[in-house]
Design a protein around this motif. Structure first.
Motif, PDB file in Angstrom:
ATOM      1  N   LYS A  21      -7.290  -4.171  -2.780  1.00 13.88           N
ATOM      2  CA  LYS A  21      -7.734  -3.018  -3.564  1.00 13.88           C
ATOM      3  C   LYS A  21      -6.567  -2.101  -3.910  1.00 13.88           C
ATOM      4  O   LYS A  21      -6.501  -1.564  -5.013  1.00 13.88           O
ATOM      5  CB  LYS A  21      -8.842  -2.263  -2.828  1.00 13.88           C
ATOM      6  N   LEU A  22      -5.638  -1.929  -2.982  1.00 15.69           N
ATOM      7  CA  LEU A  22      -4.457  -1.117  -3.269  1.00 15.69           C
ATOM      8  C   LEU A  22      -3.614  -1.763  -4.361  1.00 15.69           C
ATOM      9  O   LEU A  22      -3.051  -1.080  -5.211  1.00 15.69           O
ATOM     10  CB  LEU A  22      -3.624  -0.914  -1.995  1.00 15.69           C
ATOM     11  N   ARG A  23      -3.536  -3.062  -4.346  1.00 13.44           N
ATOM     12  CA  ARG A  23      -2.747  -3.778  -5.364  1.00 13.44           C
ATOM     13  C   ARG A  23      -3.436  -3.739  -6.735  1.00 13.44           C
ATOM     14  O   ARG A  23      -2.789  -3.514  -7.750  1.00 13.44           O
ATOM     15  CB  ARG A  23      -2.554  -5.231  -4.926  1.00 13.44           C
ATOM     16  N   ASP A  24      -4.747  -3.953  -6.749  1.00 16.45           N
ATOM     17  CA  ASP A  24      -5.462  -4.155  -8.017  1.00 16.45           C
ATOM     18  C   ASP A  24      -6.167  -2.926  -8.585  1.00 16.45           C
ATOM     19  O   ASP A  24      -6.393  -2.865  -9.792  1.00 16.45           O
ATOM     20  CB  ASP A  24      -6.512  -5.254  -7.847  1.00 16.45           C
ATOM     21  N   GLU A  25      -6.537  -1.974  -7.729  1.00 14.41           N
ATOM     22  CA  GLU A  25      -7.413  -0.903  -8.197  1.00 14.41           C
ATOM     23  C   GLU A  25      -6.910   0.520  -7.973  1.00 14.41           C
ATOM     24  O   GLU A  25      -7.292   1.420  -8.722  1.00 14.41           O
ATOM     25  CB  GLU A  25      -8.782  -1.027  -7.521  1.00 14.41           C
ATOM     26  N   PHE A  26      -6.094   0.739  -6.962  1.00 20.15           N
ATOM     27  CA  PHE A  26      -5.731   2.110  -6.593  1.00 20.15           C
ATOM     28  C   PHE A  26      -4.217   2.284  -6.558  1.00 20.15           C
ATOM     29  O   PHE A  26      -3.493   1.432  -6.060  1.00 20.15           O
ATOM     30  CB  PHE A  26      -6.329   2.479  -5.233  1.00 20.15           C
ATOM     31  N   GLU A  27      -3.763   3.416  -7.059  1.00 20.37           N
ATOM     32  CA  GLU A  27      -2.329   3.695  -7.093  1.00 20.37           C
ATOM     33  C   GLU A  27      -1.803   4.264  -5.784  1.00 20.37           C
ATOM     34  O   GLU A  27      -0.597   4.332  -5.583  1.00 20.37           O
ATOM     35  CB  GLU A  27      -2.014   4.644  -8.235  1.00 20.37           C
ATOM     36  N   ILE A  47      -6.652  -0.597  11.301  1.00 24.30           N
ATOM     37  CA  ILE A  47      -5.645  -1.571  10.882  1.00 24.30           C
ATOM     38  C   ILE A  47      -4.467  -1.597  11.867  1.00 24.30           C
ATOM     39  O   ILE A  47      -3.838  -2.641  12.055  1.00 24.30           O
ATOM     40  CB  ILE A  47      -5.217  -1.306   9.431  1.00 24.30           C
ATOM     41  N   LYS A  48      -4.205  -0.477  12.541  1.00 27.23           N
ATOM     42  CA  LYS A  48      -3.149  -0.444  13.564  1.00 27.23           C
ATOM     43  C   LYS A  48      -3.472  -1.379  14.728  1.00 27.23           C
ATOM     44  O   LYS A  48      -2.564  -1.830  15.424  1.00 27.23           O
ATOM     45  CB  LYS A  48      -2.971   0.976  14.103  1.00 27.23           C
ATOM     46  N   GLU A  49      -4.751  -1.659  14.934  1.00 24.55           N
ATOM     47  CA  GLU A  49      -5.159  -2.565  16.017  1.00 24.55           C
ATOM     48  C   GLU A  49      -4.461  -3.917  15.910  1.00 24.55           C
ATOM     49  O   GLU A  49      -4.273  -4.601  16.909  1.00 24.55           O
ATOM     50  CB  GLU A  49      -6.679  -2.790  16.005  1.00 24.55           C
ATOM     51  N   ILE A  50      -4.098  -4.317  14.697  1.00 24.33           N
ATOM     52  CA  ILE A  50      -3.450  -5.618  14.506  1.00 24.33           C
ATOM     53  C   ILE A  50      -1.979  -5.465  14.119  1.00 24.33           C
ATOM     54  O   ILE A  50      -1.354  -6.400  13.632  1.00 24.33           O
ATOM     55  CB  ILE A  50      -4.217  -6.490  13.485  1.00 24.33           C
ATOM     56  N   GLY A  51      -1.436  -4.264  14.352  1.00 24.79           N
ATOM     57  CA  GLY A  51      -0.007  -4.053  14.179  1.00 24.79           C
ATOM     58  C   GLY A  51       0.481  -3.784  12.773  1.00 24.79           C
ATOM     59  O   GLY A  51       1.622  -4.091  12.444  1.00 24.79           O
ATOM     60  N   TYR A  52      -0.359  -3.206  11.929  1.00 24.92           N
ATOM     61  CA  TYR A  52       0.030  -2.899  10.554  1.00 24.92           C
ATOM     62  C   TYR A  52      -0.005  -1.392  10.333  1.00 24.92           C
ATOM     63  O   TYR A  52      -0.786  -0.679  10.959  1.00 24.92           O
ATOM     64  CB  TYR A  52      -0.905  -3.573   9.553  1.00 24.92           C
ATOM     65  N   HIS A  53       0.838  -0.920   9.437  1.00 18.66           N
ATOM     66  CA  HIS A  53       0.860   0.489   9.055  1.00 18.66           C
ATOM     67  C   HIS A  53       1.033   0.591   7.544  1.00 18.66           C
ATOM     68  O   HIS A  53       1.505  -0.341   6.904  1.00 18.66           O
ATOM     69  CB  HIS A  53       1.985   1.241   9.778  1.00 18.66           C
ATOM     70  N   TYR A  54       0.661   1.744   7.006  1.00 18.84           N
ATOM     71  CA  TYR A  54       0.740   1.937   5.562  1.00 18.84           C
ATOM     72  C   TYR A  54       2.162   2.265   5.148  1.00 18.84           C
ATOM     73  O   TYR A  54       2.826   3.116   5.737  1.00 18.84           O
ATOM     74  CB  TYR A  54      -0.202   3.061   5.122  1.00 18.84           C
ATOM     75  N   CYS A  55       2.631   1.610   4.101  1.00 20.29           N
ATOM     76  CA  CYS A  55       3.946   1.855   3.517  1.00 20.29           C
ATOM     77  C   CYS A  55       3.721   2.438   2.124  1.00 20.29           C
ATOM     78  O   CYS A  55       3.240   1.745   1.225  1.00 20.29           O
ATOM     79  CB  CYS A  55       4.747   0.558   3.436  1.00 20.29           C
ATOM     80  N   GLU A  56       4.066   3.703   1.968  1.00 18.73           N
ATOM     81  CA  GLU A  56       3.843   4.380   0.692  1.00 18.73           C
ATOM     82  C   GLU A  56       4.680   3.768  -0.433  1.00 18.73           C
ATOM     83  O   GLU A  56       4.241   3.689  -1.577  1.00 18.73           O
ATOM     84  CB  GLU A  56       4.171   5.864   0.842  1.00 18.73           C
ATOM     85  N   ASN A  59       2.855   0.683  -1.391  1.00 20.75           N
ATOM     86  CA  ASN A  59       1.409   0.899  -1.518  1.00 20.75           C
ATOM     87  C   ASN A  59       0.614  -0.254  -0.894  1.00 20.75           C
ATOM     88  O   ASN A  59      -0.305  -0.806  -1.502  1.00 20.75           O
ATOM     89  CB  ASN A  59       0.995   1.109  -2.981  1.00 20.75           C
ATOM     90  N   GLN A  60       0.984  -0.583   0.336  1.00 18.26           N
ATOM     91  CA  GLN A  60       0.253  -1.616   1.064  1.00 18.26           C
ATOM     92  C   GLN A  60       0.452  -1.422   2.559  1.00 18.26           C
ATOM     93  O   GLN A  60       1.361  -0.715   2.987  1.00 18.26           O
ATOM     94  CB  GLN A  60       0.711  -2.990   0.648  1.00 18.26           C
TER      95      GLN A  60
END
Length: 64
Positions: A21-27, A47-56, A59-60
């Motif tokens: 959704k971040l790739r296709d629909e939201f900036e 999402i942190k439960e599986i070791g991921y964080h948001y990278c501005e 945008n993912q």
């Protein structure tokens, strides 16, 4: 499957859906959160439960 059901969703599936959704629909993550009326901490904590964080910059959610 809807993002609104994220609390009961497998975090790997949630990651896939959110990144798509971040790739296709939201900036930005803020745009996605507003659209689905979600709290940032609820989404990012799940999402942190599986070791991921948001990278501005990209945008993912990315692995640590």
């Amino acid at each position: 499957m809807e993002i609104k059901n994220m609390k009961s969703m497998d975090p790997n599936l949630l990651l896939s859906i959110v990144n798509m959704k971040l790739r296709d629909e939201f900036e930005s993550l803020d745009d996605l959160l507003r659209y689905y009326n979600l709290k940032e901490s609820d989404l990012t904590d799940k999402i942190k439960e599986i070791g991921y964080h948001y990278c501005e910059e990209t945008n993912q959610f990315i692995g640590c």
